[in-house]
Design an enzyme around this catalytic site. Structure first.
Site, PDB file in Angstrom:
ATOM      1  N   GLN A 202      29.209  40.719 -99.803  1.00 61.09           N
ATOM      2  CA  GLN A 202      30.345  39.802 -99.778  1.00 61.09           C
ATOM      3  C   GLN A 202      30.394  38.909-101.012  1.00 61.09           C
ATOM      4  O   GLN A 202      31.013  37.850-101.005  1.00 61.09           O
ATOM      5  CB  GLN A 202      30.313  38.941 -98.512  1.00 61.09           C
TER       6      GLN A 202
ATOM      7  N   LYS B  76      25.861  33.878 -88.936  1.00 62.74           N
ATOM      8  CA  LYS B  76      25.068  33.115 -89.902  1.00 62.74           C
ATOM      9  C   LYS B  76      25.304  31.604 -89.802  1.00 62.74           C
ATOM     10  O   LYS B  76      24.379  30.828 -89.952  1.00 62.74           O
ATOM     11  CB  LYS B  76      25.320  33.616 -91.317  1.00 62.74           C
ATOM     12  N   THR B  77      26.553  31.219 -89.524  1.00 66.26           N
ATOM     13  CA  THR B  77      26.815  29.789 -89.390  1.00 66.26           C
ATOM     14  C   THR B  77      26.029  29.235 -88.208  1.00 66.26           C
ATOM     15  O   THR B  77      25.495  28.133 -88.242  1.00 66.26           O
ATOM     16  CB  THR B  77      28.318  29.524 -89.189  1.00 66.26           C
TER      17      THR B  77
ATOM     18  N   ASP C 219      24.337  28.070 -98.021  1.00 66.69           N
ATOM     19  CA  ASP C 219      25.226  29.051 -97.415  1.00 66.69           C
ATOM     20  C   ASP C 219      25.826  29.923 -98.520  1.00 66.69           C
ATOM     21  O   ASP C 219      25.951  29.484 -99.655  1.00 66.69           O
ATOM     22  CB  ASP C 219      26.342  28.295 -96.676  1.00 66.69           C
ATOM     23  N   GLU C 220      26.240  31.131 -98.202  1.00 68.44           N
ATOM     24  CA  GLU C 220      26.884  32.021 -99.178  1.00 68.44           C
ATOM     25  C   GLU C 220      26.061  32.111-100.464  1.00 68.44           C
ATOM     26  O   GLU C 220      26.592  32.000-101.576  1.00 68.44           O
ATOM     27  CB  GLU C 220      28.298  31.532 -99.516  1.00 68.44           C
TER      28      GLU C 220
ATOM     29  N   ARG D 112      37.102  40.859 -91.547  1.00 65.64           N
ATOM     30  CA  ARG D 112      37.673  39.668 -90.907  1.00 65.64           C
ATOM     31  C   ARG D 112      38.216  40.019 -89.530  1.00 65.64           C
ATOM     32  O   ARG D 112      38.415  39.163 -88.683  1.00 65.64           O
ATOM     33  CB  ARG D 112      38.825  39.069 -91.723  1.00 65.64           C
TER      34      ARG D 112
END
Length: 671
Positions: free
Chosen positions: A245, A31-32, A214-215, A598
DNA sequence: GTAGAGTCGGTTTTT
DNA sequence: CCGACTCTAC
């Protein structure tokens, strides 16, 4: 250049410029990459000027990283004027310009939650930290729902809420008197300003024409309103998020915002990113299987092409000390066997307090480690001491800064005098600084107290005058000398070493002020205004140093590590008992999901049989989340009937480990 | 009145 | 192991 390296949904997300877009990006789905390349696309293909683009993240670290990654795609000329920041610093920048519309001066102070808690405890007349925290977070939740004190009082339907609402009212009055805002105000006030002042709204809509968020699943009502107001009817934005998340409901984040987006923007396009480029299939399968116990907002299935991988290791330990030893031992064995580096490993935990015992264990084995999250540079006490002077110079009405600066180092003014000063100021509706100059108050205190107080005020006034005329770094250096700060550090610290470290931190701050002051042409007052939200060392050369990473689960979001130890997988910790009591298990499960995802190649979960809690030994149960993972993907260690904790290779070297422990006792360093 | 030493109780997550 | 509270010496 690089659009070809993307998968079809990623490409579609980047190239969709004609309206509102929601990207549902699973963990590790790049996504980044999508956000950074979309910025590039907006500027190079979409005819946007960087000045008119804002990318909004939740942490300064994420903002930094994003800017860094965009910087690799484009040169600084093309990126000139782009906004890449957190909601909070965007709000702050906006308010520095528009504060007068709200009855604030542009030099308003920003209080951290510690200072804010102190005000609340004054209002409540309690020192019980627990109570204060609860009230503080209740007020914060109201603010995040855009409810002012009056609305809160109307809404309060139980005793606790009524107390909170009353506290909220006087707390906010106090903040206004201090010309100070808390973190929530930085977002709430811009929204209220936009709602009441169409002209200001238009000005900012015109400036920020394309938003990337973002997020997005972590936005609260207030933040969503800000986004909605800024994009207006044009709805030119890309929101990127993952409902699985969402781990910040406790501070007001509202997952419903994902659904609201569809409702508020009927033209909304939704793109899912489901290919994971991070983890092995086994790790992903474990993650999927845990999260499948939560209700779904959007259906999505993560998959990976990175191969099956090793089963997860689940290790039962006797107690927390044993847990730390086991992790360190296994880490060393794994490193030796696979010829990896320390920086390939991460230890993740639910609460910061869990880290301590691991730090000790790592230090005993001389393993380098690096803590993420935790305490930021500007939270260190010695830095906050110095900053309190700067805040006071910029805004003499900042009473918390006044108290802190006046009493560090101690200069003969204590609690009693401060109490009198506070009473006088409260009566007159003044700040402490103003009250100190009034004759009526001065008559109340003895000469021994009055003299140092007046000296202090003169000192600050003098600095205030010079702050706009002299270079920031030198002035602060001179100030530190005048108050004898270095000597005071060495006096009050019990070890030389600790004092040295603290003084070095202060010197780092001075150097930073100097550099920043010269680079941006800013004076001390202007610098101190922006400092509250800046993080100068955060995220600095991380990943470069060969050290084991330690992080809370919350702070680990967005990061990845080849080998992960997720510790304390117990009922009561993960899920946390408070959350279980409050019916928030689903959020804890998402936290577990974040932890699992992670890991790139290997994942070890540990739990203890008994644990020390409030001085007592308590028997604890393994986390229910372990049971939600398919047994075929797990190898158990340390349980009766399961494999022993110590592998054969390790067992042989019992003598060696004994010697090592002896060794560390003998060469025990002086700390 | 002020400052520093010593004791005791208690832990979620963060801008 | 950190911070709030109490106690004692200036």
């Amino acid at each position: 250049m690089s659009l070809l390296q993307l998968n079809p949904p990623q490409r579609a997300a980047i190239m969709s410029l004609d309206g509102p877009l929601l990207v549902l990006a699973g963990a590790g789905s790049g996504k980044t990459r999508v956000i950074t390349q979309k910025i590039e696309y907006l500027i190079r293909e979409g005819n946007y000027d960087a000045r008119n683009i804002a990318a909004i993240t939740f942490t300064n670290k994420a903002a930094r990283e994003m800017l860094e990654r965009v910087g690799k795609l484009m040169n600084s000329r093309e990126l000139k004027g782009i906004t890449v920041s957190t909601f909070h610093s965007l709000g702050m920048q906006l308010l520095r310009q528009e504060a007068p519309h709200l009855g604030y001066k542009p030099q308003f102070s920003i209080l951290d939650s510690y200072d804010a808690a102190k005000i609340i405890s004054d209002v409540l007349k309690t020192t019980h930290k627990d109570e204060v925290r609860k009230v503080q977070s209740r007020i914060s939740l109201w603010k995040n729902e855009l409810l002012g004190p009056d609305a809160a009082i109307v809404q309060a339907d139980n005793e606790f809420d009524r107390i909170c609402a009353m506290t909220y009212a006087s707390y906010q009055t106090t903040l206004t008197a201090y010309q100070a805002m808390d973190f929530d105000d930085l977002i709430r006030f811009p929204v209220e300003l936009f709602l009441s002042n169409a002209e200001v709204l238009q000005k900012w809509q015109h400036k920020l024409r394309y938003l990337l968020i973002d997020e997005y699943q972590d936005t609260n009502t207030c933040q969503y309103q800000l986004v909605k107001l800024l994009t207006g009817a044009r709805g030119m934005f890309t929101a990127v998020g993952d409902d699985d998340q969402s781990i910040y409901a406790w501070r007001g984040a509202n997952m419903e915002n994902l659904r609201l987006l569809q409702h508020d923007f009927p033209r909304l396009k939704v793109i899912k990113l489901e290919q994971n480029y991070r983890s092995t299939a086994r790790i992903l399968r474990a993650a999927n299987s845990v999260i499948s116990n939560n209700p779904k907002l959007f259906e999505k299935q993560l998959w990976s092409e990175l191969g099956l991988g090793e089963p997860l290791h689940v290790v039962q330990c006797k107690d927390e000390e044993h847990e730390a030893d086991v992790v360190v031992q296994r880490l060393l064995a794994h490193k030796f066997e696979h010829r990896t580096e320390f920086k390939d490993y991460a230890i993740l935990y639910r609460g910061n307090y869990q880290a301590r015992i691991f730090e000790q264990a790592l230090r005993n084995q001389r393993i380098p480690y690096q803590m993420a999250g935790g305490q930021s540079f500007f939270d260190k006490p010695e830095i906050k001491d110095v900053l309190s002077y700067l805040r006071l110079i910029a805004n003499p009405d900042d009473d918390p800064a006044f108290i802190r600066a006046l009493t560090t180092p101690k200069r003969g003014v204590g609690a009693t005098t401060l109490e009198r000063l506070g009473a006088w100021a409260g009566q007159r509706g003044n700040s402490l600084f103003a009250a100190a100059h009034e004759e009526g108050f001065q008559l109340q205190v003895g000469a021994a107290q009055l003299a140092p107080l007046q000296d202090f005020c003169r000192f600050i006034v003098n600095l205030e005058y010079r702050a706009t005329r002299e270079p920031a770094g030198e002035l602060v250096m001179e100030m530190l000398k005048a108050i004898g700060f270095e000597a005071w550090l060495y006096d009050s610290e019990d070890s030389q070493r600790a004092a040295e470290v603290k003084w070095k931190n202060v010197m780092d701050l001075v150097a930073w002020l100097q550099k920043k002051g010269e680079a941006d042409g800013k004076n001390l007052i202007e610098l101190s205004q922006t400092i509250a939200l800046i993080t100068m060392l955060e995220g600095r050369d991380e990943g470069e140093v060969d050290a084991v990473k330690m992080s809370t689960l919350h702070a680990s979001k967005g990061l990845e590590y080849p080998h992960v130890f997720l510790i304390g997988c117990e009922e009561g910790i993960l899920p946390h008992s408070e959350s279980v009591d409050n019916g928030m298990v689903e959020e804890e499960r998402r936290l577990m999901y974040v932890g699992i995802t992670r890991a790139q190649r290997s994942l070890t979960l540990t739990y203890c049989v008994k644990r020390r809690r409030a001085g007592e030994w308590l028997f604890v149960e393994p986390s229910r989340f372990i049971g939600e993972i398919n047994g075929d993907d797990i190898r158990h260690f340390g349980k009766p009937g399961a494999e022993p904790i110590v592998s054969k290779r390790e067992g042989k070297s019992k003598l060696a480990s004994l010697m090592a422990s002896l060794d560390s006792k003998v060469q025990k360093p002086e700390e």
